[in-house]
Design a protein around this motif. Structure first.
Motif, PDB file in Angstrom:
ATOM      1  N   ALA A  25      23.437  38.395 -17.406  1.00  0.00           N
ATOM      2  CA  ALA A  25      24.079  37.297 -16.697  1.00  0.00           C
ATOM      3  C   ALA A  25      23.306  36.011 -16.911  1.00  0.00           C
ATOM      4  CB  ALA A  25      24.159  37.599 -15.201  1.00  0.00           C
ATOM      5  N   THR A  26      23.987  34.926 -16.642  1.00  0.00           N
ATOM      6  CA  THR A  26      23.398  33.589 -16.671  1.00  0.00           C
ATOM      7  C   THR A  26      23.336  33.078 -15.240  1.00  0.00           C
ATOM      8  OG1 THR A  26      24.371  33.175 -18.834  1.00  0.00           O
ATOM      9  CG2 THR A  26      23.642  31.254 -17.574  1.00  0.00           C
ATOM     10  N   ALA A  27      22.160  32.591 -14.848  1.00  0.00           N
ATOM     11  CA  ALA A  27      21.963  32.140 -13.467  1.00  0.00           C
ATOM     12  C   ALA A  27      21.794  30.628 -13.434  1.00  0.00           C
ATOM     13  CB  ALA A  27      20.729  32.812 -12.876  1.00  0.00           C
ATOM     14  N   ASN A  28      22.690  29.964 -12.761  1.00  0.00           N
ATOM     15  CA  ASN A  28      22.607  28.522 -12.558  1.00  0.00           C
ATOM     16  C   ASN A  28      22.190  28.235 -11.127  1.00  0.00           C
ATOM     17  OD1 ASN A  28      23.537  27.870 -15.149  1.00  0.00           O
ATOM     18  ND2 ASN A  28      25.645  28.162 -14.508  1.00  0.00           N
ATOM     19  N   GLN A  29      21.399  27.227 -10.948  1.00  0.00           N
ATOM     20  CA  GLN A  29      20.966  26.872  -9.604  1.00  0.00           C
ATOM     21  C   GLN A  29      22.134  26.307  -8.816  1.00  0.00           C
ATOM     22  OE1 GLN A  29      20.219  23.593  -8.080  1.00  0.00           O
ATOM     23  NE2 GLN A  29      19.431  24.542  -6.244  1.00  0.00           N
ATOM     24  N   GLU A  35      27.057  30.708  -8.245  1.00  0.00           N
ATOM     25  CA  GLU A  35      26.975  32.147  -8.524  1.00  0.00           C
ATOM     26  C   GLU A  35      26.684  32.390  -9.995  1.00  0.00           C
ATOM     27  OE1 GLU A  35      29.742  34.296  -5.123  1.00  0.00           O
ATOM     28  OE2 GLU A  35      29.993  34.745  -7.248  1.00  0.00           O
ATOM     29  N   ALA A  36      25.993  33.467 -10.242  1.00  0.00           N
ATOM     30  CA  ALA A  36      25.682  33.820 -11.621  1.00  0.00           C
ATOM     31  C   ALA A  36      26.952  34.217 -12.370  1.00  0.00           C
ATOM     32  CB  ALA A  36      24.683  34.968 -11.648  1.00  0.00           C
ATOM     33  N   THR A  37      26.915  34.016 -13.659  1.00  0.00           N
ATOM     34  CA  THR A  37      28.028  34.407 -14.532  1.00  0.00           C
ATOM     35  C   THR A  37      27.635  35.681 -15.251  1.00  0.00           C
ATOM     36  OG1 THR A  37      28.627  32.091 -14.875  1.00  0.00           O
ATOM     37  CG2 THR A  37      29.496  33.711 -16.440  1.00  0.00           C
ATOM     38  N   TYR A  38      28.403  36.745 -15.047  1.00  0.00           N
ATOM     39  CA  TYR A  38      28.070  38.055 -15.585  1.00  0.00           C
ATOM     40  C   TYR A  38      28.831  38.337 -16.880  1.00  0.00           C
ATOM     41  CZ  TYR A  38      25.589  39.033 -11.285  1.00  0.00           C
ATOM     42  OH  TYR A  38      24.692  38.983 -10.246  1.00  0.00           O
ATOM     43  N   GLU A  39      28.162  39.039 -17.775  1.00  0.00           N
ATOM     44  CA  GLU A  39      28.771  39.453 -19.024  1.00  0.00           C
ATOM     45  C   GLU A  39      29.605  40.715 -18.794  1.00  0.00           C
ATOM     46  OE1 GLU A  39      28.433  37.612 -22.035  1.00  0.00           O
ATOM     47  OE2 GLU A  39      27.695  36.256 -20.466  1.00  0.00           O
ATOM     48  N   SER A  40      30.461  40.963 -19.752  1.00  0.00           N
ATOM     49  CA  SER A  40      31.312  42.144 -19.658  1.00  0.00           C
ATOM     50  C   SER A  40      30.447  43.389 -19.540  1.00  0.00           C
ATOM     51  CB  SER A  40      32.191  42.231 -20.909  1.00  0.00           C
ATOM     52  OG  SER A  40      32.945  43.412 -20.905  1.00  0.00           O
ATOM     53  N   GLY A  41      30.794  44.240 -18.588  1.00  0.00           N
ATOM     54  CA  GLY A  41      30.061  45.477 -18.385  1.00  0.00           C
ATOM     55  C   GLY A  41      28.998  45.396 -17.309  1.00  0.00           C
ATOM     56  N   PHE A  42      28.761  44.215 -16.790  1.00  0.00           N
ATOM     57  CA  PHE A  42      27.760  44.022 -15.734  1.00  0.00           C
ATOM     58  C   PHE A  42      28.443  43.388 -14.519  1.00  0.00           C
ATOM     59  CE2 PHE A  42      24.127  45.144 -18.222  1.00  0.00           C
ATOM     60  CZ  PHE A  42      24.445  44.772 -19.514  1.00  0.00           C
ATOM     61  N   VAL A  43      28.121  43.907 -13.333  1.00  0.00           N
ATOM     62  CA  VAL A  43      28.771  43.418 -12.111  1.00  0.00           C
ATOM     63  C   VAL A  43      27.743  43.015 -11.089  1.00  0.00           C
ATOM     64  CG1 VAL A  43      30.884  44.730 -12.486  1.00  0.00           C
ATOM     65  CG2 VAL A  43      28.996  45.768 -11.206  1.00  0.00           C
ATOM     66  N   VAL A  68      18.112  45.309  -9.388  1.00  0.00           N
ATOM     67  CA  VAL A  68      18.799  46.464  -9.964  1.00  0.00           C
ATOM     68  C   VAL A  68      19.054  47.410  -8.796  1.00  0.00           C
ATOM     69  CG1 VAL A  68      18.772  48.250 -11.738  1.00  0.00           C
ATOM     70  CG2 VAL A  68      17.494  46.130 -12.092  1.00  0.00           C
ATOM     71  N   SER A  69      20.315  47.594  -8.445  1.00  0.00           N
ATOM     72  CA  SER A  69      20.674  48.304  -7.221  1.00  0.00           C
ATOM     73  C   SER A  69      21.074  49.750  -7.494  1.00  0.00           C
ATOM     74  CB  SER A  69      21.851  47.581  -6.544  1.00  0.00           C
ATOM     75  OG  SER A  69      21.560  46.240  -6.272  1.00  0.00           O
ATOM     76  N   ASN A  70      20.828  50.576  -6.482  1.00  0.00           N
ATOM     77  CA  ASN A  70      21.263  51.972  -6.550  1.00  0.00           C
ATOM     78  C   ASN A  70      20.963  52.560  -7.936  1.00  0.00           C
ATOM     79  OD1 ASN A  70      22.422  54.408  -5.775  1.00  0.00           O
ATOM     80  ND2 ASN A  70      24.489  53.744  -6.326  1.00  0.00           N
ATOM     81  N   MET A  71      19.702  52.558  -8.268  1.00  0.00           N
ATOM     82  CA  MET A  71      19.291  52.878  -9.636  1.00  0.00           C
ATOM     83  C   MET A  71      19.531  54.332 -10.027  1.00  0.00           C
ATOM     84  SD  MET A  71      15.851  50.633 -10.170  1.00  0.00           S
ATOM     85  CE  MET A  71      15.113  51.036  -8.589  1.00  0.00           C
ATOM     86  N   SER A  72      19.811  54.513 -11.282  1.00  0.00           N
ATOM     87  CA  SER A  72      19.922  55.829 -11.895  1.00  0.00           C
ATOM     88  C   SER A  72      19.032  55.831 -13.140  1.00  0.00           C
ATOM     89  CB  SER A  72      21.375  56.131 -12.269  1.00  0.00           C
ATOM     90  OG  SER A  72      21.793  55.266 -13.308  1.00  0.00           O
ATOM     91  N   PRO A  73      18.742  57.002 -13.708  1.00  0.00           N
ATOM     92  CA  PRO A  73      17.898  57.043 -14.914  1.00  0.00           C
ATOM     93  C   PRO A  73      18.440  56.179 -16.052  1.00  0.00           C
ATOM     94  CG  PRO A  73      18.053  59.218 -13.965  1.00  0.00           C
ATOM     95  CD  PRO A  73      18.996  58.357 -13.174  1.00  0.00           C
ATOM     96  N   GLU A  74      19.743  55.956 -16.090  1.00  0.00           N
ATOM     97  CA  GLU A  74      20.331  55.124 -17.146  1.00  0.00           C
ATOM     98  C   GLU A  74      19.917  53.659 -17.027  1.00  0.00           C
ATOM     99  OE1 GLU A  74      21.944  58.816 -16.891  1.00  0.00           O
ATOM    100  OE2 GLU A  74      22.180  57.350 -15.273  1.00  0.00           O
TER     101      GLU A  74
END
Lengths: 114, 113
Positions: free
Chosen positions: A47-51, A54-62, A80-86
């Protein structure tokens, strides 16, 4: 050039927990970028974070999985929320230098999820 | 999808030899940047070459850009063991000021002493 620091440099976390990564830049920048590098792979923009917006997320990231804060022009956090090994990856913060198109990267945060 | 594709994926040479890595991309770009990464650490910026430039030098590094073929090469001359690292090309094809970079898969270079 821009000097970027990240905290933590590495962490080992349990499945289901969350980790917040901090990125600090030594100068004010408009955009800050968060990348992920999975083991043995190249970098992918999260994602790209602007001051002030809201951040702008790339496809596949929420946003629910990777919430980002950008409280001022020198600092950002990626959670990184609710993490999994992936999610085990290196997470890198990046900025474009002032008056240049060169993009600089922080040292990265190496995350291992068990 | 990845914009840049490097080849070879892995390269092993002897100290003193030259190393050439290639990068191809798919769309028009504003610039192309080469980075080095040692053992999964942060990325070190090597060279930026703009779309209107054909060649740039920095110390033992030489980068070429052929926009007609949508390709770039990175040449490291007189290699040293310390050059052992992964090398990535990244293209800036951003429009509207997005400043995004898209990375290739990288070339893993091993320089044997």
């Amino acid at each position: 050039s821009a000097v970027i620091s990240q905290k933590p440099s590495r962490d080992i976390c349990q499945r289901g927990t969350s980790l917040t990564i901090q990125c600090q830049v030594d100068s004010q920048v408009t955009m800050m970028f968060w990348y992920r590098q999975q083991p043995g792979q190249s970098l992918t923009l999260i994602a790209t974070a602007n001051q002030g917006s809201e951040a702008t997320y790339e496809s596949g990231f929420v946003i629910d999985k990777f919430p980002i804060s950008r409280p001022n022009l020198t600092f950002s956090t990626l959670t990184v929320s609710n993490m999994s090994p992936e999610d085990s990856s290196i997470y890198l913060c990046s900025v474009r230098g002032r008056l240049t198109d060169t993009q600089y990267f922080g040292p990265g945060t190496r995350l291992t999820v068990l | 999808s990845q914009q840049g594709e490097e080849d070879p994926q892995a390269l092993s040479i002897q100290e003193g030899e030259n190393a050439t890595m290639n990068c191809s991309y798919k769309t028009s770009i504003n610039n192309l940047q080469w980075y080095r990464q040692n053992s999964g650490r942060g990325l070190v910026h090597l060279i930026l070459i703009r779309s209107n430039e054909r060649e740039k030098h920095s110390g033992r590094l030489r980068v070429t850009l052929d926009t007609s073929k949508k390709s770039s090469s990175l040449l490291i001359t007189a290699s040293r063991a310390a050059d052992t690292a992964s090398y990535f090309c990244a293209t800036d094809a951003s429009q509207g000021g997005s400043e995004k970079l898209v990375f290739g898969k990288g070339t893993k270079l091993t320089v044997n002493p």
